[in-house]
Motif scaffolding. Sequence first.
Motif, PDB file in Angstrom:
ATOM      1  N   LEU A 131       0.801  -1.212   0.000  1.00 14.25           N
ATOM      2  CA  LEU A 131       0.000   0.000   0.000  1.00 14.25           C
ATOM      3  C   LEU A 131       0.842   1.274   0.000  1.00 14.25           C
ATOM      4  N   PRO A 132       2.010   1.292   0.687  1.00 17.19           N
ATOM      5  CA  PRO A 132       2.845   2.498   0.593  1.00 17.19           C
ATOM      6  C   PRO A 132       3.288   2.796  -0.839  1.00 17.19           C
ATOM      7  N   ARG A 133       3.468   1.755  -1.649  1.00 21.75           N
ATOM      8  CA  ARG A 133       3.852   1.979  -3.040  1.00 21.75           C
ATOM      9  C   ARG A 133       2.722   2.659  -3.808  1.00 21.75           C
ATOM     10  N   ILE A 134       1.494   2.237  -3.520  1.00 30.20           N
ATOM     11  CA  ILE A 134       0.351   2.883  -4.146  1.00 30.20           C
ATOM     12  C   ILE A 134       0.284   4.349  -3.712  1.00 30.20           C
ATOM     13  N   ALA A 135       0.520   4.578  -2.411  1.00 25.46           N
ATOM     14  CA  ALA A 135       0.482   5.950  -1.899  1.00 25.46           C
ATOM     15  C   ALA A 135       1.537   6.808  -2.579  1.00 25.46           C
ATOM     16  N   ARG A 136       2.735   6.242  -2.771  1.00 21.78           N
ATOM     17  CA  ARG A 136       3.796   7.015  -3.436  1.00 21.78           C
ATOM     18  C   ARG A 136       3.411   7.336  -4.871  1.00 21.78           C
ATOM     19  N   ALA A 137       2.778   6.377  -5.532  1.00 19.49           N
ATOM     20  CA  ALA A 137       2.346   6.628  -6.907  1.00 19.49           C
ATOM     21  C   ALA A 137       1.345   7.779  -6.954  1.00 19.49           C
ATOM     22  N   LYS A 138       0.394   7.778  -6.030  1.00 17.25           N
ATOM     23  CA  LYS A 138      -0.616   8.833  -6.037  1.00 17.25           C
ATOM     24  C   LYS A 138      -0.024  10.186  -5.649  1.00 17.25           C
ATOM     25  N   MET A 139       0.992  10.181  -4.784  1.00 22.84           N
ATOM     26  CA  MET A 139       1.628  11.429  -4.379  1.00 22.84           C
ATOM     27  C   MET A 139       2.391  12.087  -5.525  1.00 22.84           C
ATOM     28  N   MET A 140       2.765  11.283  -6.510  1.00 22.77           N
ATOM     29  CA  MET A 140       3.498  11.834  -7.643  1.00 22.77           C
ATOM     30  C   MET A 140       2.663  12.826  -8.448  1.00 22.77           C
ATOM     31  N   ARG A 141       1.346  12.757  -8.288  1.00 15.90           N
ATOM     32  CA  ARG A 141       0.481  13.682  -9.025  1.00 15.90           C
ATOM     33  C   ARG A 141       0.689  15.122  -8.560  1.00 15.90           C
ATOM     34  N   TRP A 142       1.273  15.288  -7.362  1.00 14.86           N
ATOM     35  CA  TRP A 142       1.519  16.639  -6.866  1.00 14.86           C
ATOM     36  C   TRP A 142       2.776  17.244  -7.490  1.00 14.86           C
ATOM     37  N   GLY A 143       3.512  16.422  -8.233  1.00 14.61           N
ATOM     38  CA  GLY A 143       4.679  16.921  -8.946  1.00 14.61           C
ATOM     39  C   GLY A 143       4.335  17.147 -10.405  1.00 14.61           C
ATOM     40  N   SER A 144       5.250  16.722 -11.272  1.00 11.71           N
ATOM     41  CA  SER A 144       5.051  16.947 -12.710  1.00 11.71           C
ATOM     42  C   SER A 144       4.429  15.741 -13.413  1.00 11.71           C
ATOM     43  N   THR A 145       4.178  14.643 -12.670  1.00 15.08           N
ATOM     44  CA  THR A 145       3.656  13.431 -13.279  1.00 15.08           C
ATOM     45  C   THR A 145       2.138  13.387 -13.195  1.00 15.08           C
ATOM     46  N   ASP A 146       1.510  13.062 -14.308  1.00 12.90           N
ATOM     47  CA  ASP A 146       0.056  12.926 -14.342  1.00 12.90           C
ATOM     48  C   ASP A 146      -0.309  11.511 -13.912  1.00 12.90           C
ATOM     49  N   VAL A 147      -0.692  11.360 -12.659  1.00 19.77           N
ATOM     50  CA  VAL A 147      -1.076  10.054 -12.114  1.00 19.77           C
ATOM     51  C   VAL A 147      -2.575  10.089 -11.830  1.00 19.77           C
ATOM     52  N   ARG A 148      -3.285   9.130 -12.401  1.00 19.03           N
ATOM     53  CA  ARG A 148      -4.733   9.073 -12.197  1.00 19.03           C
ATOM     54  C   ARG A 148      -5.148   7.634 -11.916  1.00 19.03           C
ATOM     55  N   THR A 149      -6.291   7.498 -11.296  1.00 19.63           N
ATOM     56  CA  THR A 149      -6.836   6.166 -11.046  1.00 19.63           C
ATOM     57  C   THR A 149      -8.138   6.008 -11.812  1.00 19.63           C
ATOM     58  N   ALA A 150      -8.503   4.751 -12.044  1.00 24.42           N
ATOM     59  CA  ALA A 150      -9.750   4.442 -12.759  1.00 24.42           C
ATOM     60  C   ALA A 150     -10.701   3.754 -11.798  1.00 24.42           C
ATOM     61  N   SER A 151     -11.875   4.302 -11.646  1.00 25.63           N
ATOM     62  CA  SER A 151     -12.883   3.692 -10.787  1.00 25.63           C
ATOM     63  C   SER A 151     -13.419   2.424 -11.443  1.00 25.63           C
ATOM     64  N   CYS A 152     -13.759   1.446 -10.596  1.00 30.87           N
ATOM     65  CA  CYS A 152     -14.398   0.241 -11.137  1.00 30.87           C
ATOM     66  C   CYS A 152     -15.884   0.242 -10.810  1.00 30.87           C
ATOM     67  N   LEU A 153     -16.424   1.386 -10.375  1.00 33.09           N
ATOM     68  CA  LEU A 153     -17.839   1.472 -10.048  1.00 33.09           C
ATOM     69  C   LEU A 153     -18.652   1.597 -11.333  1.00 33.09           C
ATOM     70  N   PRO A 154     -19.414   0.581 -11.686  1.00 32.79           N
ATOM     71  CA  PRO A 154     -20.132   0.600 -12.959  1.00 32.79           C
ATOM     72  C   PRO A 154     -21.408   1.427 -12.904  1.00 32.79           C
ATOM     73  N   THR A 155     -21.726   2.070 -13.995  1.00 32.16           N
ATOM     74  CA  THR A 155     -23.012   2.714 -14.185  1.00 32.16           C
ATOM     75  C   THR A 155     -23.705   1.996 -15.334  1.00 32.16           C
ATOM     76  N   ARG A 156     -24.972   2.283 -15.526  1.00 34.54           N
ATOM     77  CA  ARG A 156     -25.666   1.671 -16.656  1.00 34.54           C
ATOM     78  C   ARG A 156     -25.016   2.089 -17.975  1.00 34.54           C
ATOM     79  N   GLN A 157     -24.539   3.334 -18.055  1.00 36.38           N
ATOM     80  CA  GLN A 157     -23.927   3.787 -19.297  1.00 36.38           C
ATOM     81  C   GLN A 157     -22.657   3.021 -19.601  1.00 36.38           C
ATOM     82  N   THR A 158     -21.781   2.833 -18.589  1.00 31.23           N
ATOM     83  CA  THR A 158     -20.542   2.104 -18.843  1.00 31.23           C
ATOM     84  C   THR A 158     -20.831   0.636 -19.150  1.00 31.23           C
ATOM     85  N   LEU A 159     -21.824   0.057 -18.483  1.00 34.06           N
ATOM     86  CA  LEU A 159     -22.199  -1.322 -18.789  1.00 34.06           C
ATOM     87  C   LEU A 159     -22.738  -1.433 -20.207  1.00 34.06           C
TER      88      LEU A 159
END
Length: 350
Positions: A277-305
């Motif tokens: 989990l600390p590795r995930i946290a470090r990845a997300k913290m990189m977004r505060w620098g020059s790296t564009d780090v984003r996550t993808a939700s797995c919460l489905p909607t009717r549109q995505t389905l």
Amino acid sequence: MSASANAITPDASGGDQRTMMRAIVQRGYGPPGDVLRLDEIDRPAPGDDEVLLRMRASSVNTPDWLAVTGVPYVLRLQFGIRGPSAPVRGSDVAGIVQSVGKNVTDFRPGDEVFGSLWDNSAKSPVGAFAEYTVAPASRLIAKPAALSFEEAAAAVMSGVTALLAIRDVGRAGPGRRVLINGASGGVGTFAVQIAKTLGAHVTGVCSTRNVEFVQALGADDVIDYTRTDYTRGTRRYDVILDNVLNHPPARTAQLLTAGGTLIPNSVGPGRGLFGSLPRIARAKMMRWGSTDVRTASCLPTRQTLDDLAALLVSGDVKVIIEKSYPLAEAARAVAHMLAHHARGNIVITM
């Protein structure tokens, strides 16, 4: 969820009226074979906005084995300290509507549907590894006749995650170079195909035994991680979907083009209190620098389905199922997933 039978529209088909059902119940944390048992529990009743499903198929996903093993241990603060507060695993559903709550007007008994129970809370009282479950009507759509129940169930979490990551977050398309680490897994097999359908140049990372398999999915290039460390390469990518997180995020991010996007999508390897989990946290913290780090939700909607179903029905994207297990062998199915070598998806049938 309401337990009142008054919330149920009677089953017009005269189907199964039992008050009990078979389900895979988790008792504590540990190896799947030790803590998962087939048991008889009360059959649920839908709330006002829910649907009661006679389950036909579900699939095993990362949240399932995390909740079964309780590792990393810190996740037990979410699942339950001594054992999971929600004892039935599974979130992907495909089945037949048995009855509906009083506010549900777009489904009726006998409809074949698929969708998800996932709500990011792990608190659903009844999961999908059971003969029956209740699902929010808002996260179900009609199952296309062209899809089997097994294909529909296997497509939900893996397919929706890949679609949102590649299309919406990564904005894959012609002229875009996409790297997918873990290209032969559940999310990876969908991601490779979706990225190719969108016109991107795709590089997949997998083991030796899966190189030809990933090529057959449509990958333009394949890197065998047993022979080559892709993070030491000189190629640059507009999008990196990391389904494994087996390298330091900063090293992976060095492969991005200017303005490129890193999408971490894994709990990574590791055990103990925090695991990776600390590795995930470090990845997300990189977004505060020059790296564009984003996550993808797995919460489905009717549109995505609906969007995912259209890709599957068109034949542009296929559901890859390595193996199906009957409900009574759900522990083996979770253990199969836990080995981290599954090619595509693992399905449980009822």
